[in-house]
Scaffold this active site. Structure first.
Site, PDB file in Angstrom:
ATOM      1  CG  HIS A   1      -1.836  -1.189   1.258  1.00  0.00           C
ATOM      2  ND1 HIS A   1      -2.581  -1.503   2.372  1.00  0.00           N
ATOM      3  CD2 HIS A   1      -2.111  -2.152   0.346  1.00  0.00           C
ATOM      4  CE1 HIS A   1      -3.273  -2.607   2.138  1.00  0.00           C
ATOM      5  NE2 HIS A   1      -2.995  -3.028   0.909  1.00  0.00           N
TER       6      HIS A   1
ATOM      7  CG  HIS B   1      -7.303  -3.375  -1.895  1.00  0.00           C
ATOM      8  ND1 HIS B   1      -6.779  -2.317  -1.179  1.00  0.00           N
ATOM      9  CD2 HIS B   1      -6.528  -4.451  -1.591  1.00  0.00           C
ATOM     10  CE1 HIS B   1      -5.748  -2.734  -0.468  1.00  0.00           C
ATOM     11  NE2 HIS B   1      -5.578  -4.028  -0.692  1.00  0.00           N
TER      12      HIS B   1
ATOM     13  CG  ASP C   1      -3.016  -5.180  -3.003  1.00  0.00           C
ATOM     14  OD1 ASP C   1      -2.673  -4.263  -2.231  1.00  0.00           O
ATOM     15  OD2 ASP C   1      -3.732  -6.135  -2.655  1.00  0.00           O
TER      16      ASP C   1
ATOM     17  CG  HIS D   1       0.471  -9.318  -2.739  1.00  0.00           C
ATOM     18  ND1 HIS D   1       0.401  -7.981  -3.083  1.00  0.00           N
ATOM     19  CD2 HIS D   1      -0.446  -9.495  -1.751  1.00  0.00           C
ATOM     20  CE1 HIS D   1      -0.511  -7.392  -2.337  1.00  0.00           C
ATOM     21  NE2 HIS D   1      -1.038  -8.284  -1.536  1.00  0.00           N
TER      22      HIS D   1
END
Length: 311
Positions: free
Chosen positions: A78, A240, A244, A267
């Site tokens: 973030h 979101h 990311d 991720h």
């Protein structure tokens, strides 16, 4: 030209997964320094961690940097998204613990503080990584791809993301966004991390999400949104995921010129994608940005009015 901040700014909070209190100081840095973390609580070994793809340890739930001495800092995504989205190319991040504070689960607090600190240009040209040919990684139904822009697409960075969850509160969502001219602040920065209630106990049993609350994450259970106030956007979850992805792409070390496509990616997939890209020298090149190209990068022409109203 490359940028850094005019003054330093600081944050205090709790790590989402560790549950530990932590303080962080974001400081100006010289040209070609890049984004670098330093663990100020570590004094017996190397405490420097460049925010770079080859220092990322593969993790499905966050982005974790580890150096050769075994020192780590996690949940950097973030903060990295805020730095990329605000156009900061060089910064020293001093932190007194192993995890970046989660704040409200979004990047809005980081972004607002960065802009309040101000940005200044450095006496060094800005370089970027231009994607020359498609590179992709797959794992089951998940896919992450980087490809060059088509002739009908604007130069810069575009993110195209799609997710699909069984909970009706999330369901199937997709969004495409040209990241130029304040798009990060307007569209993504206030979107919070999210999880399914069914996954919370499993994560905590693994020693994760120990600092998670209804105030720093969106928790859903079937069709219900359990976090107070509900959603900030009907498609907050996919926004979101895009946030990311932007933060994780920031570990490339230079801005990326191309299109990132994510399908149920996270991720680990984005880091695998960067590793695949840099393993193919024919698929990318470093270019020096002229004024017109720099104007197409995230962070160009930001203004306070770009902040989403909720931020």
């Amino acid at each position: 030209m490359q940028t850094t901040m005019i003054t330093k700014t600081g944050f205090a909070g709790t790590g989402l997964h560790s549950g530990r209190p932590v303080r962080l100081s974001l400081q100006p840095a010289p040209a070609d320094h890049g984004i670098v973390f330093r663990r100020v609580d570590v004094t017996d070994r190397d405490a420097i961690l460049p925010a770079r793809w080859d220092h990322v340890e593969i993790s499905p739930l966050n982005t974790r940097l580890v150096n050769a001495a075994g020192v780590s800092v996690s949940t950097i995504e973030h903060l990295m998204a805020a730095l990329v989205g605000c156009g900061v190319h060089n910064a020293l991040i001093e932190i007194d613990g192993p995890e970046v504070p989660i704040l409200d689960g979004s990047a809005a607090g980081f972004a607002r503080a960065i802009l309040a600190a101000g940005l200044r240009r450095l006496d060094a040209p800005l370089r970027a990584i231009e994607v020359l040919s498609p590179v992709e990684v797959e794992q089951g139904a998940a896919l992450a791809r980087l490809r060059p822009q088509r002739a009908d697409e604007p130069a810069g960075l575009q993110i195209d993301f799609e997710i699909d969850f069984p909970d009706p509160a999330i369901g199937h969502q997709s969004r495409t966004l040209d990241m130029a001219n304040g798009a990060f602040l307007r569209e993504l920065c206030d979107s919070r991390t999210f999880c399914r209630l069914a996954d919370v106990e499993a994560m905590q049993a693994q020693g994760l999400a120990l600092g998670g609350t209804y105030d720093n994450a969106v928790v859903v259970d079937g069709a219900r949104v359990l976090s107070p106030g509900g959603l900030r956007h009907p498609d907050e979850a996919v926004r979101h995921k895009m946030l990311d992805a932007l933060g994780d792409l920031g570990t490339a070390g230079l801005p990326i010129l191309g299109v990132y496509e994510g399908r149920r990616a996270g991720h680990a997939m984005t880091n695998r994608l960067l590793r695949a890209l840099f393993a193919r020298p024919d698929a990318w090149r470093v270019v020096t940005c002229d004024a017109a190209l720099a104007d197409r990068l995230p962070g160009s022409r930001l203004k306070p009015a770009d902040f989403a109203a909720v931020a």
